[in-house]
Design an enzyme around this catalytic site. Structure first.
Site, mmCIF file in Angstrom:
data_model
loop_
_atom_site.group_PDB
_atom_site.id
_atom_site.type_symbol
_atom_site.label_atom_id
_atom_site.label_comp_id
_atom_site.label_asym_id
_atom_site.label_seq_id
_atom_site.Cartn_x
_atom_site.Cartn_y
_atom_site.Cartn_z
ATOM 1 N N THR A 183 0.828 -1.212 0.000
ATOM 2 C CA THR A 183 0.000 0.000 0.000
ATOM 3 C C THR A 183 0.866 1.267 0.000
ATOM 4 O O THR A 183 1.973 1.250 0.521
ATOM 5 C CB THR A 183 -0.808 -0.050 1.318
ATOM 6 N N ARG A 211 -13.901 -8.430 -0.397
ATOM 7 C CA ARG A 211 -13.154 -8.044 0.804
ATOM 8 C C ARG A 211 -12.911 -6.523 0.801
ATOM 9 O O ARG A 211 -12.620 -5.931 -0.225
ATOM 10 C CB ARG A 211 -11.807 -8.755 0.835
ATOM 11 N N VAL A 212 -13.068 -5.918 1.967
ATOM 12 C CA VAL A 212 -12.846 -4.476 2.081
ATOM 13 C C VAL A 212 -11.529 -4.243 2.813
ATOM 14 O O VAL A 212 -11.312 -4.746 3.916
ATOM 15 C CB VAL A 212 -14.030 -3.804 2.825
ATOM 16 N N SER A 213 -10.643 -3.477 2.176
ATOM 17 C CA SER A 213 -9.343 -3.133 2.766
ATOM 18 C C SER A 213 -9.532 -2.103 3.878
ATOM 19 O O SER A 213 -10.511 -1.365 3.906
ATOM 20 C CB SER A 213 -8.468 -2.554 1.658
ATOM 21 N N ASP A 214 -8.540 -2.011 4.741
ATOM 22 C CA ASP A 214 -8.534 -0.951 5.769
ATOM 23 C C ASP A 214 -8.310 0.436 5.169
ATOM 24 O O ASP A 214 -8.649 1.448 5.784
ATOM 25 C CB ASP A 214 -7.394 -1.212 6.764
ATOM 26 N N THR A 232 -0.269 0.960 7.030
ATOM 27 C CA THR A 232 0.039 -0.042 6.006
ATOM 28 C C THR A 232 0.315 -1.380 6.684
ATOM 29 O O THR A 232 0.678 -1.428 7.856
ATOM 30 C CB THR A 232 1.245 0.410 5.150
ATOM 31 N N GLY A 233 0.140 -2.457 5.927
ATOM 32 C CA GLY A 233 0.332 -3.795 6.498
ATOM 33 C C GLY A 233 -0.900 -4.632 6.232
ATOM 34 O O GLY A 233 -1.639 -4.388 5.269
ATOM 35 N N GLY A 235 -4.465 -5.596 6.333
ATOM 36 C CA GLY A 235 -5.645 -4.775 6.559
ATOM 37 C C GLY A 235 -6.475 -5.205 7.750
ATOM 38 O O GLY A 235 -6.983 -4.370 8.512
#
Ligand code: GLY
Length: 322
Positions: A183, A211-214, A232-233, A235
Site C-alpha cells: 500500500t 473483501r474491504v481493505s482498511d 500499512t500492512g 488490513g
C-alpha cells in the site's frame, strides 16, 4: 496567521524483510521520486490536500508499489483498488472521503479527492466504478507482468499466501520479479497548519471478492487538526486496531506523537499484528512506527530528507521533532 514549515512523509508499504538487499535502493529511488517534487510544491505554498493527492498519484503510477498501476490481483484475477483522503485544520472540520474496490482506473486517489466535496463521500464497488465513468476517467488496466506472474504462482498454490510480496512475505519470486511492495500513503502539513492524509492500495492480494481493505476506512487513513496518519500492512490487523484513528485520537487527547505511536505499536505487537504507520502532528513532528520487519517510508522536514528503509527489524517507533 502563523506560518508553519511544511512537513511531508510518504510510504510504500510495510512487511517482511527483502530477500534481496538490492531492493532497498530501488525502493529508495522510487520514494524519492515522489517525495522531492511534492515537497517542492508544499514549499511553494501548495495545500496539504493538493500535496497528498499529488504524492499518491505519483506513487500509484509507480509499478513497484501495490496501488494504482502495479496493484495486487484478487483471487478471481481482477484488480480492485481502494483509496481514501482526509483533511483538517483549525478552520475546517475533518472530512473523510474514499472509494472501495474500484476497477480500471489509473488514480483511485482522484476519485477520493472528487468525493471530498460530494454529499456521498465513500463509494464502493459498482457505485465507485459508475462514478469513474461519470467523471469520464480513462479506462486503465493496472495489471503489470510481475503481479500476473505472482498471481499465477499463487493460484497454483491455491492462494495459500496471506498477502502479496513483502506486505506479508509471500514466497520470494524469481529475482527479476521481486520488487513488489505494499500500500502507499502520504501525510502532509502545509504552511497554514492544515494536515491531510491519503492512502491507496490494491489490497492484500488473492483476497475473496468483496473483501474491504482498511485503506479506505478511518483505520487505514485518518486526519484531524491534531495529526494525520496513514497505515500499512495487513488490513485486518489495521482494522482490529483501528490504527490510524487510534493514533490521531491519542494525539488529540494530549499524547505526544511519539507516545501515541509507541503505545499503539506495543498494543499491536502484543496481538502479533503486522503493520506500520506514518504520521505528522500539528506541532510539526514527523513520526513512523512498525511491528513488521520493514517500513518503506521517506520524509522531508522542509530542509533535509531521509528514509526508514534500513530501520532494525521488529517493533520500533521514531519521531523527528518539529
Ligand atoms: N493494507 C492493505 C490491505 O490489507 O488491504
Amino acid at each position: 496567521m502563523t506560518t508553519h514549515t511544511p512537513k511531508l512523509i510518504i510510504h510504500g508499504g510495510a512487511g517482511r524483510a527483502f530477500a534481496d538487499p538490492s531492493r532497498a535502493e530501488i525502493v529508495r529511488a522510487s520514494l524519492n521520486r515522489a517525495l522531492l517534487p511534492v515537497m517542492d510544491e508544499l514549499l511553494a505554498g501548495a495545500s496539504s490536500l493538493d500535496a497528498v493527492v499529488m504524492g499518491c498519484r505519483l506513487l500509484e503510477d509507480d509499478p513497484i508499489f501495490n496501488a494504482g498501476t502495479g496493484s495486487a490481483i484478487q483471487s478471481d484475477g481482477i484488480v480492485r483498488m481502494s483509496a481514501a483522503l482526509m483533511q483538517a485544520s483549525k478552520q475546517r472540520s475533518p472530512t473523510f472521503s474514499g472509494v472501495i474496490n474500484v476497477e480500471q482506473v489509473r488514480h483511485p486517489i482522484d476519485m477520493a479527492a472528487f468525493l471530498q466535496s460530494d454529499r456521498d463521500r465513500v463509494l464502493a464497488g459498482n457505485g465507485a466504478s459508475l462514478l469513474a465513468r461519470e467523471l469520464n476517467l480513462e479506462l486503465h488496466d493496472p495489471i503489470v507482468e510481475r503481479r500476473l506472474i505472482e498471481w499465477l504462482r499463487e493460484r497454483g498454490l491455491d492462494f495459500a499466501a496471506d498477502a502479496v510480496d513483502v506486505v506479508a512475505g509471500a514466497p520470494t519470486p524469481e529475482p527479476e520479479h521481486e520488487h513488489g511492495t505494499g500500500t502507499i500513503g502520504v501525510v502532509a502539513l502545509d504552511s497554514s497548519g492544515a494536515i491531510a492524509a491519503g492512502t491507496s492500495t490494491g489490497g492484500r492480494g488473492f483476497e475473496r471478492v468483496g473483501r474491504v481493505s482498511d485503506s479506505a476506512t478511518p483505520a487505514g487513513n485518518y486526519a484531524t487538526e491534531f495529526a494525520g496518519v496513514s497505515s500499512t500492512g495487513i488490513g485486518e490487523d489495521i482494522l482490529d486496531a483501528c490504527l490510524s484513528a487510534r493514533v490521531v485520537v491519542r494525539v488529540s487527547d494530549g499524547f505526544s506523537l511519539h507516545d501515541a505511536l509507541e503505545k499503539s505499536m506495543r498494543e499491536s505487537q502484543a496481538r502479533e499484528h503486522m503493520l506500520g504507520a506514518i504520521a505528522i502532528s500539528h506541532d510539526g513532528c514527523i513520526g513512523w512506527a512498525k511491528t513488521s520487519d520493514i517500513l518503506l517510508a521517506a520524509y522531508h522536514d522542509g530542509t533535509t530528507y531521509a528514509d526508514t528503509i534500513d530501520l532494525p527489524h521488529g517493533t520500533i517507533t521514531q519521531v523527528h521533532e518539529g
